[in-house]
Scaffold this active site. Structure first.
Site, PDB file in Angstrom:
ATOM      1  NE  ARG A  44      66.844  28.334  42.519  1.00  0.00           N
ATOM      2  CZ  ARG A  44      65.955  28.202  41.542  1.00  0.00           C
ATOM      3  NH1 ARG A  44      65.813  29.173  40.647  1.00  0.00           N
ATOM      4  NH2 ARG A  44      65.192  27.132  41.449  1.00  0.00           N
ATOM      5  CG  HIS A  47      69.212  30.202  35.929  1.00  0.00           C
ATOM      6  ND1 HIS A  47      68.007  30.768  36.269  1.00  0.00           N
ATOM      7  CD2 HIS A  47      68.979  29.529  34.776  1.00  0.00           C
ATOM      8  CE1 HIS A  47      67.091  30.460  35.369  1.00  0.00           C
ATOM      9  NE2 HIS A  47      67.646  29.695  34.451  1.00  0.00           N
TER      10      HIS A  47
END
Length: 215
Positions: A44, A47
């Protein structure tokens, strides 16, 4: 070259975009030594930043993810150093456990005390928040906040459940993370100058998602 050719994305569905992004991250990151739980955080962070170097630089205390999940599921607050971190963290997931994000950087008493002592609001806000035993401290902007929290921990004046210490910058950012690595309490940090509010947000959101999925 035709500059007017319309670009058409592969998909406009948010879930499909995220899944495809995660597939690309896994493929491009390659082999790593992170545990499955730690990798969910790394994934994440990459990301959110599109920065594989940043993702590879993350360092986890062995108990960090477990401690973060337990803090959220126990309703402990998340203490953010700035509003940018506060607004990015998923409120609905925290609400399920009676948790919330607090930020004191703009509290009137904090501003007044910082002016009186001629110091940063981040330092005074950290002192104010240090009363929250077991809280998650998410620091993505202010190295002075992280250094002050480390000092308070060493002196027994603060007992965080987890420190997410990823401030960005050229002055004391890398050094504050080096100091965090010396603590024997749960932390998530990274090596070097990179970091920032999006990294702190992505880290806390990854942990809150794992907390939610344990139900």
């Amino acid at each position: 070259m035709d500059f007017h050719t319309e670009f058409k994305p592969l998909t406009v569905q948010p879930q499909e975009i995220e899944e495809k992004s995660f597939e690309i991250i896994t493929e491009e990151l390659g082999a790593h030594d992170y545990t499955p739980e730690q990798y969910k955080v790394v994934q994440r962070v990459i990301h959110a930043s599109a920065d594989f170097e940043l993702g590879r630089s993350l360092v986890f205390h062995p108990d960090a993810v477990r401690a973060g999940i337990e803090a959220i599921r126990s309703g402990k607050p998340v203490i953010a150093d700035v509003q940018m971190v506060q607004v990015g963290i998923s409120k609905p997931r925290l609400d399920k456990f009676g948790s919330e994000v607090r930020v004191h950087i703009s509290d009137p008493d904090v501003m007044q005390e910082a002016k009186r002592l001629n110091t940063t609001r981040a330092i005074i806000a950290t002192r104010k928040a240090s009363q929250e035993d077991g809280a998650i401290f998410a620091i993505g902007n202010a190295p002075t906040a992280l250094l002050e929290l480390i000092r308070l921990v060493k002196e027994g004046q603060a007992r965080p459940g987890l420190i997410v210490g990823v401030p960005v910058g050229f002055v004391s950012a890398a050094e504050s993370k080096d100091e965090l690595l010396k603590l024997d309490i749960p932390f998530i940090t990274n090596i070097g100058r990179k970091g920032g509010s999006p990294v702190a947000v992505a880290t806390v959101n990854a942990i809150s998602l794992m907390a939610e999925q344990q139900e």
